[in-house]
Motif scaffolding. Structure first.
Motif, short mmCIF file in Angstrom:
data_model
loop_
_atom_site.label_atom_id
_atom_site.label_comp_id
_atom_site.label_asym_id
_atom_site.label_seq_id
_atom_site.Cartn_x
_atom_site.Cartn_y
_atom_site.Cartn_z
N ARG A 1 -17.75 54.48 3.45
CA ARG A 1 -18.63 55.01 2.39
C ARG A 1 -20.04 54.46 2.53
N ILE A 2 -20.14 53.17 2.81
CA ILE A 2 -21.46 52.54 2.96
C ILE A 2 -22.17 53.15 4.16
N ARG A 3 -21.42 53.31 5.23
CA ARG A 3 -22.01 53.89 6.44
C ARG A 3 -22.53 55.29 6.15
N GLU A 4 -21.71 56.06 5.42
CA GLU A 4 -22.13 57.42 5.08
C GLU A 4 -23.38 57.43 4.22
N LYS A 5 -23.41 56.54 3.24
CA LYS A 5 -24.58 56.47 2.35
C LYS A 5 -25.84 56.18 3.16
N LEU A 6 -25.73 55.28 4.13
CA LEU A 6 -26.89 54.96 4.96
C LEU A 6 -27.30 56.15 5.80
N LEU A 7 -26.32 56.87 6.32
CA LEU A 7 -26.63 58.06 7.13
C LEU A 7 -27.31 59.13 6.28
N ILE A 8 -26.79 59.33 5.06
CA ILE A 8 -27.39 60.33 4.17
C ILE A 8 -28.83 59.92 3.84
N PHE A 9 -29.02 58.63 3.57
CA PHE A 9 -30.36 58.13 3.26
C PHE A 9 -31.32 58.38 4.41
N ARG A 10 -30.88 58.04 5.63
CA ARG A 10 -31.75 58.22 6.78
C ARG A 10 -32.05 59.69 7.04
N ALA A 11 -31.04 60.52 6.86
CA ALA A 11 -31.23 61.96 7.10
C ALA A 11 -32.15 62.56 6.05
N SER A 12 -31.94 62.19 4.78
CA SER A 12 -32.69 62.84 3.70
C SER A 12 -34.09 62.26 3.56
N GLU A 13 -34.21 60.92 3.58
CA GLU A 13 -35.52 60.32 3.36
C GLU A 13 -36.36 60.28 4.62
N GLY A 14 -35.70 60.07 5.75
CA GLY A 14 -36.43 59.93 7.00
C GLY A 14 -36.36 61.13 7.92
N ARG A 15 -35.58 62.16 7.49
CA ARG A 15 -35.40 63.35 8.35
C ARG A 15 -34.96 62.91 9.74
N ASP A 16 -34.00 62.00 9.73
CA ASP A 16 -33.52 61.40 10.98
C ASP A 16 -32.45 62.30 11.60
N SER A 17 -32.78 62.87 12.77
CA SER A 17 -31.85 63.81 13.42
C SER A 17 -30.60 63.11 13.89
N LYS A 18 -30.75 61.87 14.32
CA LYS A 18 -29.59 61.13 14.82
C LYS A 18 -28.60 60.88 13.68
N ALA A 19 -29.12 60.54 12.52
CA ALA A 19 -28.25 60.29 11.36
C ALA A 19 -27.52 61.57 10.96
N PHE A 20 -28.24 62.68 10.96
CA PHE A 20 -27.59 63.95 10.60
C PHE A 20 -26.56 64.32 11.65
N GLY A 21 -26.89 64.02 12.92
CA GLY A 21 -25.94 64.28 14.00
C GLY A 21 -24.64 63.50 13.80
N GLU A 22 -24.75 62.28 13.32
CA GLU A 22 -23.54 61.47 13.06
C GLU A 22 -22.73 62.06 11.91
N LEU A 23 -23.41 62.49 10.88
CA LEU A 23 -22.70 63.13 9.76
C LEU A 23 -22.01 64.39 10.25
N TYR A 24 -22.72 65.14 11.07
CA TYR A 24 -22.15 66.35 11.64
C TYR A 24 -20.87 66.03 12.41
N GLY A 25 -20.96 65.00 13.25
CA GLY A 25 -19.81 64.58 14.05
C GLY A 25 -18.61 64.19 13.20
N LEU A 26 -18.88 63.58 12.05
CA LEU A 26 -17.79 63.12 11.17
C LEU A 26 -17.07 64.29 10.50
#
Lengths: 205, 221
Positions: A3-28
């Motif tokens: 859950r913590i990992r997901e929250k960090l990924l969501i934060f990076r994707a939403s606040e930073g528009r981080d493609s790598k973070a969104f890619g990880e969420l996609y993979g999950l």
């Protein structure tokens, strides 16, 4: 931890528009979402199309700072996928079955007292058969069975995704399993009848 | 066969008929999704965004208070280097005033106040032109406050020592004030503040002259 990992990924994707973070969420979530949509549509092509849209819509939502924050990504993306499927059927002019529930019950214990060797062999060797039976029951039942037994979700999570109460979800699971068993048994009877006839014919020749 | 159906349903997801995602499908979906998304505009994430995102509003006050207490040392250090017009400058002044209040001895308090006056002068030299008048005004106020504190001194020996230090500082500050004055003659607001500061320093010098004239070490403040 997940859950913590997901929250960090969501934060990076939403606040930073981080493609790598969104890619990880996609993979999950690509596999479970695809499976969920596939069981709702019955078509791999439609599932591919709808799953792509689901992830695109999710990305657009995440980067929109005017939208409320996503607290539970899993529930969110399942809801997005579910809504897309509903719209898909509306556009096709087909309605999704609505199930009206008026009782609450305990989660069913799956029991099959039949000692059919034929059925045993069928379960072990032909998962396609089981998938086929699953497709024959109502979408509302199938949806809950898929989320519960294939995706290991809790009743509360399923309730959140399907926007129903926990009690309603339990009833759907119970009725869904009953419906699935009925389909399997009826199908088994037909197959047994056919095999019996084939057996008689063989003995005659 | 209790739970067989349960097991088979769980195992179903690994088969293609059970919706298992093939490699081809996975690639097609990935290409479609990531080709449509514009990733060219990444945003920088600051500490404020991180805190704002992860701390629920109902806890923000409690956590802020905790951070204030625990982080006051770090905060004080950060505040110490700020200049007039910057965000933490008000906090810096507030911290210094608190420090002064904790000095009970008037002679010592006068010295501390004069020390702070020196800081104001340094800030005036480093601050932006628009913010300099504030520092200069505060300088004048601190010099006057130092004088006022000294007047409350009961111990003549301590008072005399403090007075001597104030006079030395005043002379030093006079030189610095002249440096601050350079290039500001056409700015009436700043000149007014500088004039007020010069007047305060003159008062310190005047008192020192009076003290020197007195006989028997009597301090006539």
């Amino acid at each position: 931890m997940q859950r913590i990992r997901e929250k960090l990924l969501i934060f990076r994707a939403s606040e930073g528009r981080d493609s790598k973070a969104f890619g990880e969420l996609y993979g999950l979530y690509i596999e479970p979402i695809y499976r969920f949509v596939y069981f709702k549509t019955g078509s791999k092509e439609d599932a591919e199309d709808l799953v792509s849209q689901a992830f695109l819509k999710t990305w657009e939502y995440l980067i929109d700072s005017d939208k409320p924050r996503v607290q539970n990504f899993r529930a969110f993306i399942y809801q997005v996928a579910r809504n897309l499927v509903a719209r898909f059927y509306e556009n096709k002019g087909r309605s999704h079955e609505l199930l009206i529930l008026d009782e609450e019950g305990e989660e069913p214990v799956i029991e099959d007292h039949r000692q059919s060797l034929f059925l045993d062999q069928l379960y072990k060797s032909d998962r396609a058969y089981l998938a086929d039976c699953l497709k024959k029951i109502k979408d509302g039942y199938r949806e809950v069975i898929v989320l519960r037994y294939l995706e290991d979700m809790s009743v509360e999570e399923i309730a959140k995704i399907t926007e129903k109460t926990s009690g309603n979800v339990r009833v759907l699971m119970h009725r869904g399993i009953q419906a699935l068993k009925k389909v399997i048994q009826e199908d088994d009877k037909k197959s047994y009848a056919i095999r019996s006839q084939q057996g008689i014919k063989e003995s005659q020749t | 066969m209790p739970l067989d159906l349960n097991r088979e349903l769980k195992n179903l997801k690994h088969s293609p008929e059970g919706g298992a995602l093939s490699a081809d499908s996975a690639n097609r979906i990935r290409e479609r999704v990531f080709a449509s998304i514009n990733f060219d505009q990444p945003k920088n994430i600051g500490i404020f965004q991180i805190v704002n995102y992860f701390i629920p509003p109902q806890f923000a006050y409690a956590i802020g208070l905790f951070a204030l207490i625990v982080g006051s040392g770090f905060f004080a250090y950060q505040a110490n280097t700020t200049l007039p017009g910057e965000k933490l400058y008000g906090a810096k002044i507030a911290l210094e005033k608190t420090n002064v209040r904790f000095v009970s001895n008037p002679s010592e308090r006068a010295k501390v106040q004069m020390e702070f006056a020196g800081r104001r002068l340094e800030e005036a030299q480093r601050a932006a032109p628009s913010a300099a008048p504030e520092a200069i005004k505060r300088f004048a106020q601190d010099v006057k406050a130092a004088q006022a504190a000294l007047k409350q001194a009961a111990d003549p020996v301590q008072a005399a020592a403090a007075q001597k230090e104030l006079v030395q500082k005043a002379a030093e500050y006079e030189t610095k004030l002249q440096q601050v004055k350079v290039g500001r003659s056409d700015r009436p607001v700043e000149m007014a503040a500088i004039n007020e500061a010069e007047e305060a320093l003159r008062e310190v010098a005047k008192v020192a002259e009076v003290v020197e004239e007195l006989e028997d070490g009597e301090v006539g403040l």
